[in-house]
Design a protein around this motif. Structure first.
Motif, PDB file in Angstrom:
ATOM      1  N   ALA A 337       4.507  -7.973   7.790  1.00 43.94           N
ATOM      2  CA  ALA A 337       5.906  -7.907   7.335  1.00 43.94           C
ATOM      3  C   ALA A 337       6.756  -6.573   6.770  1.00 43.94           C
ATOM      4  O   ALA A 337       7.871  -6.360   6.722  1.00 43.94           O
ATOM      5  N   SER A 338       5.634  -5.750   6.551  1.00 42.83           N
ATOM      6  CA  SER A 338       6.384  -4.218   6.439  1.00 42.83           C
ATOM      7  C   SER A 338       7.010  -3.662   7.420  1.00 42.83           C
ATOM      8  O   SER A 338       6.871  -3.982   8.512  1.00 42.83           O
ATOM      9  N   LEU A 339       7.962  -2.900   6.895  1.00 42.12           N
ATOM     10  CA  LEU A 339       8.933  -2.244   7.754  1.00 42.12           C
ATOM     11  C   LEU A 339       8.225  -1.140   8.361  1.00 42.12           C
ATOM     12  O   LEU A 339       8.690  -0.562   9.405  1.00 42.12           O
ATOM     13  N   PHE A 340       7.306  -0.603   7.680  1.00 45.17           N
ATOM     14  CA  PHE A 340       6.624   0.621   8.269  1.00 45.17           C
ATOM     15  C   PHE A 340       5.071   0.643   8.571  1.00 45.17           C
ATOM     16  O   PHE A 340       4.320  -0.311   8.375  1.00 45.17           O
ATOM     17  N   SER A 341       4.969   1.406   9.552  1.00 50.87           N
ATOM     18  CA  SER A 341       3.805   1.593  10.393  1.00 50.87           C
ATOM     19  C   SER A 341       3.024   2.843   9.548  1.00 50.87           C
ATOM     20  O   SER A 341       3.519   4.002   9.860  1.00 50.87           O
ATOM     21  N   LEU A 342       2.170   2.592   8.655  1.00 48.26           N
ATOM     22  CA  LEU A 342       1.869   3.526   7.761  1.00 48.26           C
ATOM     23  C   LEU A 342       0.544   4.213   8.285  1.00 48.26           C
ATOM     24  O   LEU A 342      -0.536   3.863   8.687  1.00 48.26           O
ATOM     25  N   THR A 343       0.682   5.712   8.172  1.00 47.39           N
ATOM     26  CA  THR A 343      -0.645   6.664   8.206  1.00 47.39           C
ATOM     27  C   THR A 343      -0.522   7.556   7.114  1.00 47.39           C
ATOM     28  O   THR A 343       0.444   8.203   6.538  1.00 47.39           O
TER      29      THR A 343
END
Lengths: 628, 297
Positions: A337-343
């Motif tokens: 559900a997160s808005l971000f594709s995190l690195t």
């Protein structure tokens, strides 16, 4: 004599009907033979003069009565031009804000302006200014024909401008030696605060003396402040009833061809929120329109919004040993559900990463970065990547990100600081209220000196809490998201604040509430796509120079509605504050030293009562004469 | 042109058969009385045949002549009479007025014809005078039965026209008529009342018996028009615009006063005054008058 409705003046020709009947009835009299007129001559000699006189009197009375009645529809009045006006040059400031569209205010305002302008002549020059800026004729003229033509072409604007700037401009015209007439509905918010300028008094012409019960659609947006992918969002609208009585009407929402209508009762002097059941779940921008038709001021009965259900943003979190990314990463949400594709990457790895692959970069402690990494970030900023920089407690004075800001010191008060100011006009902070941060404590923060960035939140010690620069692509937190520096990390506002700041710098179209007159600025992937589609007409945007992602700018937003530029939909609305038609009290006017001009260019004696008296008297006299 | 018999209607003749016109006043040398033909039982001299006209008594038909000719003829006898009558007929322009139905002149002609028949039938002599602003025609009185045709012919020839001078004309006639008799004036009397009465008194001064038939029309009496009208004087041609709603009441009052003045003046001069209206069938009006006269006699 003047006529308010001269088109009806030809009706007065019907007053000739009794005379025509009299003439034609005589010519069509029947003729008869008669043995002798001897006896008739004797009788008529006695009766002739009286009968003839009576006939003539009746004809006169009937014609007079009919003429008087037929002159009523054109609404005649005896006018004395220039009556009650001070001598000398003058400027007319015409309030054309959208509240003037209520009832007949605009018509009366234009009429008053016309009468004032018509009083101009040799030795008495005139000028015209509107509050919206649509007319800014600063040259005084003694032949007002062109001004009057311009006036006749004006319509109520969609602005909520106050009188201040227009009055200031008007005073500058003629070196301050002009009389300024402000034609306005005396809306409380329209007048500049404080006392009137006694050196350059303004004569107010009141055209708003009518009861107004206005209802406006005050706000439209998603039901929650932070829509996320994969979760349906409903539409929330707020309706403001500015009147003293409850208003019942139908609220209608339309989005993507779907319509929902619901009846609402709005209590007086209150803003009522309503969440429609219609839901949106597809990612993308959804133009929404909400209507609540209930009164004569229709311009504020419609409001638009673009509800964006965002796609995922590519986010790089650069952590330092002193400021790990765990807390932030947890706040950003690892689930789908997160808005971000995190690195997440350590600071030292910045040199090996292509920052252009990311929509935004979050640095948990920018003060700990090496100068080369700072340079890389500056370059990334220039090429369109958004930056959210947090300044940790170890940030050295002198740290700077040119040309935006510089760090001058570190603040670690004995107690804590709290939030003192919040600029909710900044896109990142638009969804927040100061109450969201009411109990948040800041224990340590970097003291910054804004250069080209501007503070969008301030602390109780006066220092900036957050800065915004680079046209919104840079946000600086003067604190790190660590419990030892602030307990914000434990508050409900932390996650949405983080999301909003990252979405803002990533160029997501966060700002919902653009007003008429605002300049629209959007990122565009195609710098050559300059065409703008407005609510009723097309335009051309301006591409801002610079490297990186293209940014388009469009300033011709003079009407509310949905504008599409650079492939993005943007909602432009009226300022909801203008919907409150509350007038300034007469006592307050006097207390503030304002002068209300009672006669505007003409002293008019309404002749309608006079005509009705004449008609009644003529009818009464005719009946008396017939009875004799 | 009307025929002579148009004015002598069978129904009128039938009504008048039992009536006689008696002179009420004493005629010089003779008593007033019956002037019925005494031919029944008396021997009188046969004078002539005349053509039968409807209404004549069938016993006077000469059947021998019928046998020879297949036509009906009446045997006429010469009779002596005590009475000479002049029928004085107003033929001025105002008599041409036709308010409703019959014109005043036609009505007057019918009256004159009936009176002529009556007089000649009772063996009196009847003459005819027509006038306007002067005497137009003068037919001396005769008592022969054939004289009726002459009277009727004259009546048929009368055309209305010219101004009215009743007073002046009657005065002139009074001077002209030498022998005493019965003067029957049939006129609408549109002249100055004083002049008319003076002329009538002139006849009385000459010891004539005078009967005046004042011929009127209901419209001229009441000014019965709806709304304003333009009236054209039949004698002068002058036009006048009047509104009967305004002056009608006054006009009617003036008319009544005028008629009353004439009646009063005639009564004072012992002139028999009879006002007749064209709205009343002439035979009924005449019959009524003769009955009244007979009762008074």
């Amino acid at each position: 004599m003047n006529f308010a409705a001269p088109a009806l003046l030809p009706l007065a020709l019907l007053a000739a009907v009794p005379l025509l009947i009299h003439i034609f009835s005589r010519t069509r009299l029947r003729r008869h033979d008669f043995p002798s007129l001897r006896l008739l001559d004797a009788v008529r000699r006695e009766r002739f003069s009286y009968v003839r006189l009576k006939e003539i009197l009746l004809l006169i009375l009937r014609t007079l009565a009919l003429l008087a009645l037929l002159l009523v529809p054109p609404r005649p009045a005896l006018l004395a031009r220039g009556a009650g006006l001070p001598p000398g040059d003058f400027v007319v400031v015409l309030d054309d804000s959208y509240s003037m569209g209520w009832g007949t205010r605009w018509a009366r305002a234009r009429d008053a302006a016309r009468r004032l302008l018509e009083s101009a002549g040799p030795g008495r020059r005139a000028g015209l200014v509107t509050t919206s800026g649509s007319v800014l004729d600063t040259a005084l003229v003694d032949r007002p024909a062109a001004l009057i033509r311009r006036l006749d072409s004006l319509e109520v604007s969609s602005t909520a401008a106050r009188l201040d700037s227009a009055l200031a401009l008007a005073r500058r015209v003629g070196g301050g030696k002009v009389t300024v007439f402000a034609i306005t509905d005396l809306q409380a918010r329209a007048l500049p605060p404080g006392r009137a300028d006694t050196l350059a008094p303004v004569r107010l012409v009141d055209v708003g003396a009518d009861r107004a019960a206005n209802v406006a659609v005050a706000d439209v947006g998603p039901e929650n402040r932070l829509p996320v992918p994969g979760r349906a969002v409903r539409i929330r609208a707020a309706f403001a009833n500015h009147s003293d009585r409850p208003i019942t009407g139908f609220a209608v929402v339309e989005v993507g061809g779907r319509v929902e209508e619901t009846a609402l009762e709005l209590p007086p002097r209150a803003v009522t929120a309503h969440i429609f059941s219609l839901a949106l779940d597809a990612p993308g921008a959804h133009p929404v329109r909400v209507d609540f038709r209930s009164d004569s001021l229709s311009s504020d009965d419609t409001r638009w919004a673009v509800v964006t259900i965002p796609e995922r943003l590519r986010l790089l979190v650069v952590e330092t040993p002193a400021a790990p990314a765990a807390l932030v990463a947890a706040a950003l949400g690892p689930d789908s559900a997160s808005l971000f594709s995190l690195t997440v990457a350590p600071a030292g790895a910045l040199g090996r990463l292509d920052l252009r692959r990311f929509d935004c970069v979050l640095v948990t402690d920018a003060g700990a970065l090496a100068p080369a990494d700072i340079d890389r970030l500056e370059l990334a900023l220039q090429t369109g990547t958004g930056l959210l920089l947090m300044l940790g407690p170890d940030t050295k004075p002198g740290f700077a990100l040119a040309p935006w800001f510089a760090v001058t010191g570190l603040a670690r008060p004995a107690g804590f600081n709290t939030l003192a100011g919040l600029d909710t006009l900044a896109p990142a902070l638009e969804i927040f209220r100061p109450a969201d941060f009411a109990s948040v404590r800041f224990f340590a923060h970097a003291v910054t000196r804004p250069i080209d960035a501007r503070p969008i939140a301030t602390l109780s010690d006066g220092a900036p809490l957050m800065l915004e620069g680079a046209l919104g692509r840079l946000i600086v937190w003067t604190f790190t998201a660590a419990p030892e520096n602030t307990d914000l990390v434990y508050r409900a506002a932390f996650v949405p604040l983080l999301h909003r700041c990252l979405s803002a710098v990533a160029g997501a179209d966060l700002r919902r509430d653009r007003l008429v007159g605002d300049t629209l600025r959007v990122f565009s992937d195609d710098p050559s796509a300059l065409a703008v589609q407005g609510p009723t007409r097309r335009g051309v945007a301006r591409a801002l120079s610079g490297s990186g992602r293209a940014r388009l700018e469009y300033a011709d937003t003079d009407e509310p509605g949905i504008y599409t530029l650079g492939g993005r939909a943007v909602a432009v609305n009226l300022d909801p504050a203008e919907a409150d038609l509350e007038r300034i009290a007469p006592a307050d006017l006097a207390a503030r030293g304002h002068v209300v001009q009672k006669e505007v260019g003409e002293r008019a004696l309404d002749l309608i009562p006079v005509l009705l008296y004449i008609a009644a008297a003529a009818f009464a006299a005719e009946m008396l004469l017939l009875a004799l | 042109m009307p025929s002579p018999t148009d004015f002598l209607r069978p129904e009128a003749v039938a009504k008048l058969r039992g009536i006689d016109l008696r002179a009420r006043l004493v005629v010089e040398g003779f008593l007033a009385g019956l002037h019925r033909s005494p031919y029944k039982g008396f021997s009188v001299e046969f004078t002539e045949h005349r053509q039968y006209i409807p209404g004549d008594e069938l016993k006077r038909v000469d059947w021998k002549v019928y046998g020879r000719t297949d036509r009906f003829y009446i045997r006429e006898y010469e009779e002596e009479t005590n009475l000479r009558a002049w029928l004085v007929l107003d033929a001025s322009g105002s008599m041409a007025y036709t308010g409703s139905g019959m014109s005043k002149l036609e009505y007057a002609n019918c009256l004159a014809a009936s009176l002529a028949y009556l007089l000649l039938h009772q063996k009196d002599s009847a003459g005819l005078v027509t006038f306007s602003d002067r005497i137009d025609r003068y037919l001396p009185p005769r008592s022969t039965p054939a004289h009726l045709h002459a009277v009727l012919r004259e009546l048929a020839r009368v055309k209305p026209g010219g101004d009215t001078d009743v007073g002046g004309t009657l005065d002139a006639l009074a001077e002209r008529i030498k022998r005493r008799g019965l003067v029957i004036v049939i006129s609408d009397l549109w002249d100055d009342e004083a002049r008319v009465l003076r002329a009538l008194r002139h006849f009385r001064h000459r010891r004539h018996e005078v009967i005046v038939f004042h011929v009127t029309d209901p419209v001229e009496c009441d000014l019965a028009f709806r709304g304003p009208v333009v009236l054209r004087d039949l004698e002068t041609g002058r036009e006048l615009t009047v509104d009967p709603r305004v002056i009608g009441a006054d006009y009617r009052k003036s008319w009544q006063r005028r008629c009353a003045a004439l009646e009063r003046g005639c009564a004072e001069a012992l002139v028999d005054y009879c006002r007749v209206s064209t709205a009343t069938p002439f035979d009924r009006a005449l019959f009524r008058y003769l009955e009244r006269r007979r009762r008074l006699a």
